[in-house]
Design a protein around this motif. Structure first.
Motif, PDB file in Angstrom:
ATOM      1  N   ARG A  87      41.092  50.845  42.648  1.00 44.31           N
ATOM      2  CA  ARG A  87      40.366  50.592  41.402  1.00 44.31           C
ATOM      3  C   ARG A  87      38.868  50.536  41.643  1.00 44.31           C
ATOM      4  O   ARG A  87      38.076  50.988  40.808  1.00 44.31           O
ATOM      5  CB  ARG A  87      40.847  49.286  40.774  1.00 44.31           C
ATOM      6  CG  ARG A  87      42.246  49.389  40.176  1.00 44.31           C
ATOM      7  CD  ARG A  87      42.632  48.103  39.464  1.00 44.31           C
ATOM      8  NE  ARG A  87      43.867  48.274  38.717  1.00 44.31           N
ATOM      9  CZ  ARG A  87      44.055  47.911  37.455  1.00 44.31           C
ATOM     10  NH1 ARG A  87      43.057  47.374  36.787  1.00 44.31           N
ATOM     11  NH2 ARG A  87      45.199  48.087  36.853  1.00 44.31           N
TER      12      ARG A  87
ATOM     13  N   SER B 287      37.724  54.335  42.305  1.00 43.42           N
ATOM     14  CA  SER B 287      38.117  55.457  41.452  1.00 43.42           C
ATOM     15  C   SER B 287      37.441  55.467  40.089  1.00 43.42           C
ATOM     16  O   SER B 287      37.650  56.383  39.314  1.00 43.42           O
ATOM     17  CB  SER B 287      39.636  55.445  41.244  1.00 43.42           C
ATOM     18  OG  SER B 287      40.025  54.255  40.577  1.00 43.42           O
TER      19      SER B 287
ATOM     20  N   THR C 128      36.720  50.442  36.464  1.00 36.10           N
ATOM     21  CA  THR C 128      37.830  49.665  35.936  1.00 36.10           C
ATOM     22  C   THR C 128      37.606  48.174  36.109  1.00 36.10           C
ATOM     23  O   THR C 128      38.448  47.370  35.738  1.00 36.10           O
ATOM     24  CB  THR C 128      39.137  50.055  36.645  1.00 36.10           C
ATOM     25  OG1 THR C 128      38.976  49.831  38.057  1.00 36.10           O
ATOM     26  CG2 THR C 128      39.463  51.515  36.401  1.00 36.10           C
TER      27      THR C 128
ATOM     28  N   THR D 193      30.607  45.533  36.679  1.00 32.98           N
ATOM     29  CA  THR D 193      31.490  46.700  36.793  1.00 32.98           C
ATOM     30  C   THR D 193      31.607  47.178  38.238  1.00 32.98           C
ATOM     31  O   THR D 193      32.281  48.166  38.506  1.00 32.98           O
ATOM     32  CB  THR D 193      30.965  47.850  35.916  1.00 32.98           C
ATOM     33  OG1 THR D 193      29.620  48.170  36.305  1.00 32.98           O
ATOM     34  CG2 THR D 193      31.017  47.466  34.441  1.00 32.98           C
TER      35      THR D 193
ATOM     36  N   ASP E  87      39.974  43.467  34.584  1.00 31.54           N
ATOM     37  CA  ASP E  87      39.618  44.702  33.896  1.00 31.54           C
ATOM     38  C   ASP E  87      38.514  44.503  32.868  1.00 31.54           C
ATOM     39  O   ASP E  87      37.736  45.421  32.596  1.00 31.54           O
ATOM     40  CB  ASP E  87      40.844  45.289  33.185  1.00 31.54           C
ATOM     41  CG  ASP E  87      41.801  45.934  34.167  1.00 31.54           C
ATOM     42  OD1 ASP E  87      41.373  46.238  35.288  1.00 31.54           O
ATOM     43  OD2 ASP E  87      42.991  46.116  33.815  1.00 31.54           O
ATOM     44  N   SER E  88      38.451  43.310  32.273  1.00 30.36           N
ATOM     45  CA  SER E  88      37.508  43.059  31.187  1.00 30.36           C
ATOM     46  C   SER E  88      36.551  41.939  31.556  1.00 30.36           C
ATOM     47  O   SER E  88      36.745  41.236  32.560  1.00 30.36           O
ATOM     48  CB  SER E  88      38.264  42.698  29.899  1.00 30.36           C
ATOM     49  OG  SER E  88      39.175  43.716  29.546  1.00 30.36           O
TER      50      SER E  88
END
Length: 645
Positions: free
Chosen positions: A82, A85, A88, A117, A146-147
């Motif tokens: 993650r 890539s 995310t 991020t 993720d958030s």
């Protein structure tokens, strides 16, 4: 690879007399290079003040963090994918736990969230109301989400950890990949009892000293895990083992021969906190997935005593020491009531043969200890004679000691014997009074798990009667005298002990006379005691001949009974033996306070096991009835024998 799992006070027993030597001389004492230069804190003290701590977290370059926990190892591949890539990552939470070491029992939690991020290079976590002390430790779990604001799915990125000292003015600490590896070594050394409460309290340069060891050994952590491998730990721990050597000599006087003992002084808050925090760290890091660290040296006990059983004695105890014990115990504390102990910590006392009068032990744990000496009459050690009266013993508390310290304690033994009279006519008449092996003395208040890790079992076992330390004589037909050895390596006084029959416990008071409530039992050798008699028309007689012979006629079932009272307790097992054929139904009825309680079972191979599960607590019962129902097709007259109830 945090190898601090299942501490069970092996933290100390594994270091009480661990030796690098292959013979019985105890080995080299090693350099005292880790001794602190300042004065030590008083024995067993715990700082009363609290302070704040600010921890700066420095993340290593790239996306590889140390993976201390099983969850992090499982998440590592997914996390790296993650991170490399695409965008995310929405936020990172730094969940921090501070373990106060010797200074307090309860870990302190704190956290901070960074919305980002990409993996940040640093973060700051603040703690308040932390017990003040040196060489506490912080473990920070880094989790990606993720958030933003810790929302969405999460994955464990890894952990960073390190030692931290807390005091006034407000303290600061930095944790990074290097400090994590050093803490791995420190906790490994604490697991083996090499780094003790003394060293945590007084060695203010512990973290840098550990780094010097790693530099001198040219050891660097694995690039994959950020931690040291098992083989690296073997080398590092071996160096610390030598540098932290402490020697204790225990000498006895006043008897013919001696057994010496050592146990961590569980009475001291600093020792309680030390074990509690190591165990809590172990539980949090889930180390059961890691392989154990193999010992790079033979584990034997060094002794200055000359006796034939030296090396075999040490090897045998060493094997016992590595068995992890799981024992049921009462919760030692309720939350918030003070020092809290994990339920699976045992305090294991180690025993050493001091037949020649003295024993010298190398590589002894440096925190607070209780040293003891049990004396016996003969100068030639015999484990059987050592467990018979007269009994002698003594003990002393040993203050924490610096590396390189050599302590000598001479203990003059005093009488540790208490003589009591127990009235128990049932046991004397019927053979159930094998009190040397069926019954035991126990602590009156089981605050901690305490266990004797002894070859010779020269102390009480709090969980089972094993016949040690009790001499029984029978002066009369209904009572017996017992001489109890109240010496124990845990420094429990006589007022803290009781002698138990399995149903009742008595205070250990010199010249005390007590009546035992023995559970129902009959060995089939004294018909007169219970005076069993026919209790149905089909039973014609009850006679004694290698048991109780039951003659019957006119049916295939019958009963005998007694009005002599006996005690039953909830769940009591009645093992009934006899010559009855298989599938004979056996009945047991007991009237207790006007209520009849019953149990039934089938006879198989001469045995029937009946359980009085419905009896409330402990009850005196009379009358008591035993019955039988022969299987279909049996003769309607004859005789069978009960050989035990």
């Amino acid at each position: 690879m945090f190898r601090v799992s299942r501490i069970a006070s092996r933290v100390v027993s594994a270091a009480i007399a661990l030796s690098l030597a292959t013979g019985c001389s105890g080995g080299s004492s090693g350099p005292a290079s880790f001794a602190p230069k300042g004065p030590g804190a008083p024995s067993g003290t715990t700082p009363a003040t609290t302070a704040s701590l600010t921890v700066k977290v420095q993340l290593p370059p790239g996306d590889v963090l140390p993976t201390l926990t099983a969850k992090a190892r499982k998440d590592a591949a997914r996390a790296r994918h993650r991170l490399t890539s695409g965008p995310t990552l929405g936020s990172v939470i730094f969940n921090a736990t501070l373990y106060p070491g010797y200074a307090g029992a309860t870990p302190v939690n704190a956290s901070t969230t960074v919305n980002t991020t990409s993996l940040p290079t640093s973060a700051t976590v603040g703690f308040n109301n932390v017990p003040a002390g040196n060489n506490e430790w912080v473990v920070i779990d880094v989790e990606g989400y993720d958030s933003a604001n810790g929302k969405g799915s999460n994955y464990d990125l890894g952990e960073l950890a390190g030692l931290a000292s807390v005091g006034s003015p407000p303290a600061y600490a930095t944790v990074n990949a290097a400090s994590t590896a050093r803490l791995q070594v420190a906790l490994e050394a604490m697991y083996y009892g090499i780094i003790s409460t003394y060293d945590l309290q007084n060695q203010t340069t512990l973290d840098s000293d550990l780094q010097n060891v790693l530099t001198n050994e040219s050891e660097t952590p694995s690039a994959t895990t950020g931690l040291f491998t098992t083989s690296q730990l073997v080398t590092i721990i071996g160096t610390l083992y030598t540098g932290y050597n402490r020697t204790v000599t225990i000498t006895g006087s006043g008897a013919g021969g001696y057994i010496a003992s050592l146990v961590q002084d569980y009475r001291q808050p600093a020792e309680q906190n030390y074990l509690s925090n190591i165990q809590s760290t172990s539980d949090a890091l889930s180390p059961e997935d890691d392989p154990p660290l193999p010992a790079p040296y033979p584990i034997v006990y060094g002794s200055s005593a000359s006796h034939n059983s030296c090396c075999g004695f040490g090897d045998d105890v060493a094997r016992k020491r590595h068995a992890v014990r799981r024992r049921a115990q009462l919760p030692p504390h309720t939350p918030g009531s003070g020092n809290q102990q994990p339920g699976d910590i045992d305090y294991d006392a180690e025993e050493f043969d001091a037949t020649a009068g003295s024993v010298t032990l190398q590589h002894v744990y440096g925190g607070a200890l209780i040293a003891g000496v049990a004396g016996f009459a003969s100068p030639v050690f015999n484990p059987q004679s050592a467990n018979t009266a007269p009994y002698y013993g003594s003990y002393v508390g040993l203050a924490p000691r610096a590396p390189g310290n050599a302590t000598t304690e001479t203990l003059a033994v005093q009488s540790s014997q208490v003589d009591m009279t127990i009235k128990d006519p049932q046991s004397i008449a019927l053979g159930s009074g094998d009190y040397g092996y069926s019954f035991a003395q126990e602590p009156t208040n089981q605050i901690f798990n305490i266990n004797c890790d002894y070859i010779y079992n020269f102390c009480f076992d709090p969980f089972e009667g094993d016949g040690t330390g009790v001499t029984v004589t029978f002066p009369g037909s209904s009572d017996y005298n017992i001489a109890i050895d109240t010496w124990n390596p845990f420094a429990l006084t006589t007022s803290s002990l009781e002698y138990c029959t399995g149903i009742t416990c008595f205070p250990e008071v010199a010249s005390g006379t007590y009546t035992a409530n023995s559970p129902f039992y009959d060995d089939g050798e004294d018909l007169a005691y219970f005076n069993w008699s026919p209790d149905s028309a089909t039973v014609t007689s009850v006679t004694s001949a290698s048991g109780y012979v039951i003659a019957y006629s006119g049916g295939t079932s019958g009963y005998i009974d007694t009005t002599t009272p006996a005690y039953f307790f909830t769940g009591q097992e009645a093992e009934i033996r006899g010559s009855f054929p298989d599938n004979t139904e056996i009945y047991l009825n007991a009237q207790c306070s006007g209520t009849t309680y019953s149990a039934t079972s089938l006879m198989e191979d001469g045995y029937a096991y009946l359980y009085m599960n419905s009896v409330p607590s402990v009850a005196s019962c009379s009358p008591i009835q035993i019955g039988f129902g022969l299987p279909s097709g049996s003769p309607t007259s004859g005789s069978y024998t009960f050989t035990q109830f």
